[in-house]
Design a protein around this motif. Structure first.
Motif, PDB file in Angstrom:
ATOM      1  N   TYR A  49      -8.436  -4.891  -1.689  1.00  0.00           N
ATOM      2  CA  TYR A  49      -9.752  -4.526  -1.204  1.00  0.00           C
ATOM      3  C   TYR A  49     -10.251  -5.625  -0.278  1.00  0.00           C
ATOM      4  O   TYR A  49      -9.761  -6.749  -0.306  1.00  0.00           O
ATOM      5  CB  TYR A  49     -10.746  -4.376  -2.354  1.00  0.00           C
ATOM      6  N   ARG A  50     -11.251  -5.304   0.510  1.00  0.00           N
ATOM      7  CA  ARG A  50     -11.897  -6.327   1.310  1.00  0.00           C
ATOM      8  C   ARG A  50     -13.394  -6.075   1.370  1.00  0.00           C
ATOM      9  O   ARG A  50     -13.857  -4.952   1.199  1.00  0.00           O
ATOM     10  CB  ARG A  50     -11.314  -6.392   2.723  1.00  0.00           C
ATOM     11  N   GLN A  51     -14.124  -7.146   1.603  1.00  0.00           N
ATOM     12  CA  GLN A  51     -15.566  -7.046   1.708  1.00  0.00           C
ATOM     13  C   GLN A  51     -16.066  -8.017   2.769  1.00  0.00           C
ATOM     14  O   GLN A  51     -15.846  -9.222   2.669  1.00  0.00           O
ATOM     15  CB  GLN A  51     -16.244  -7.341   0.371  1.00  0.00           C
TER      16      GLN A  51
ATOM     17  N   ASN B  96     -21.481  -5.590   3.856  1.00  0.00           N
ATOM     18  CA  ASN B  96     -20.753  -4.339   3.705  1.00  0.00           C
ATOM     19  C   ASN B  96     -20.349  -4.094   2.262  1.00  0.00           C
ATOM     20  O   ASN B  96     -20.306  -5.006   1.441  1.00  0.00           O
ATOM     21  CB  ASN B  96     -19.498  -4.341   4.575  1.00  0.00           C
ATOM     22  N   GLU B  97     -20.043  -2.842   1.975  1.00  0.00           N
ATOM     23  CA  GLU B  97     -19.493  -2.489   0.672  1.00  0.00           C
ATOM     24  C   GLU B  97     -18.028  -2.900   0.604  1.00  0.00           C
ATOM     25  O   GLU B  97     -17.336  -2.967   1.621  1.00  0.00           O
ATOM     26  CB  GLU B  97     -19.615  -0.986   0.435  1.00  0.00           C
ATOM     27  N   ARG B  98     -17.584  -3.166  -0.605  1.00  0.00           N
ATOM     28  CA  ARG B  98     -16.174  -3.446  -0.796  1.00  0.00           C
ATOM     29  C   ARG B  98     -15.369  -2.170  -0.538  1.00  0.00           C
ATOM     30  O   ARG B  98     -15.709  -1.100  -1.046  1.00  0.00           O
ATOM     31  CB  ARG B  98     -15.935  -3.961  -2.215  1.00  0.00           C
ATOM     32  N   GLU B  99     -14.316  -2.280   0.249  1.00  0.00           N
ATOM     33  CA  GLU B  99     -13.539  -1.115   0.615  1.00  0.00           C
ATOM     34  C   GLU B  99     -12.069  -1.294   0.284  1.00  0.00           C
ATOM     35  O   GLU B  99     -11.525  -2.399   0.379  1.00  0.00           O
ATOM     36  CB  GLU B  99     -13.698  -0.793   2.106  1.00  0.00           C
TER      37      GLU B  99
ATOM     38  N   ALA C 202     -13.044 -10.490   6.622  1.00  0.00           N
ATOM     39  CA  ALA C 202     -13.586 -10.168   5.307  1.00  0.00           C
ATOM     40  C   ALA C 202     -12.952 -11.082   4.275  1.00  0.00           C
ATOM     41  O   ALA C 202     -11.991 -11.800   4.559  1.00  0.00           O
ATOM     42  CB  ALA C 202     -13.300  -8.707   4.942  1.00  0.00           C
TER      43      ALA C 202
ATOM     44  N   TYR D 123     -10.666 -10.858   1.178  1.00  0.00           N
ATOM     45  CA  TYR D 123      -9.682  -9.916   0.676  1.00  0.00           C
ATOM     46  C   TYR D 123      -9.395 -10.197  -0.790  1.00  0.00           C
ATOM     47  O   TYR D 123      -9.143 -11.340  -1.178  1.00  0.00           O
ATOM     48  CB  TYR D 123      -8.392 -10.002   1.495  1.00  0.00           C
TER      49      TYR D 123
END
Length: 117
Positions: free
Chosen positions: A36-38, A42-45, A90, A92
């Motif tokens: 995931y990354r943030q 931003n929201e974590r995606e 981001a 990670y």
């Protein structure tokens, strides 16, 4: 408790490459593993995921540029990132998901990736 430790982040120019690693304190062989990354604000995606048998999936934004892989013997997850863009900047995170669940239950501390020109 399982510990996940990410490494390999850093500062790169657009178009550059990085390889992230995540070493687990125990076996990862039976788990879905994911990155995931943030980014700030931003929201974590979800970036990429890999099943216990090697099937992979990617966010559309990274498809064709990133490759997720695993080495179960080394309890290690990787993310090869090529053709990096500023929007890839981001923190990670490495994480795992147990069989029969829909959420990721253990997370690493994160590694910072900064893509800047």
């Amino acid at each position: 408790q399982v510990q996940l430790v990410e490494s390999g982040g850093g500062l790169v120019q657009p178009g550059g490459s990085l390889r992230l690693s995540c070493v687990a304190s125990g076996t990862i062989s039976t788990y879905v593993m994911a990155w995931y990354r943030q980014a700030p604000g931003n929201e974590r995606e979800l970036v990429a995921a890999i099943t216990s048998f090697g099937s992979t999936s990617y966010a559309d934004s990274v498809k064709g540029r990133f490759t997720i892989s695993r080495d179960n013997a080394k309890n290690t997850l990787y993310l090869q990132m090529n053709s990096l863009k500023p929007e890839d900047t981001a923190v990670y995170y490495c994480t795992r998901r147990q069989l029969g669940t829909r959420t990721y239950d253990y997370w690493g501390q994160g590694t910072q990736v900064t893509v800047s020109s």
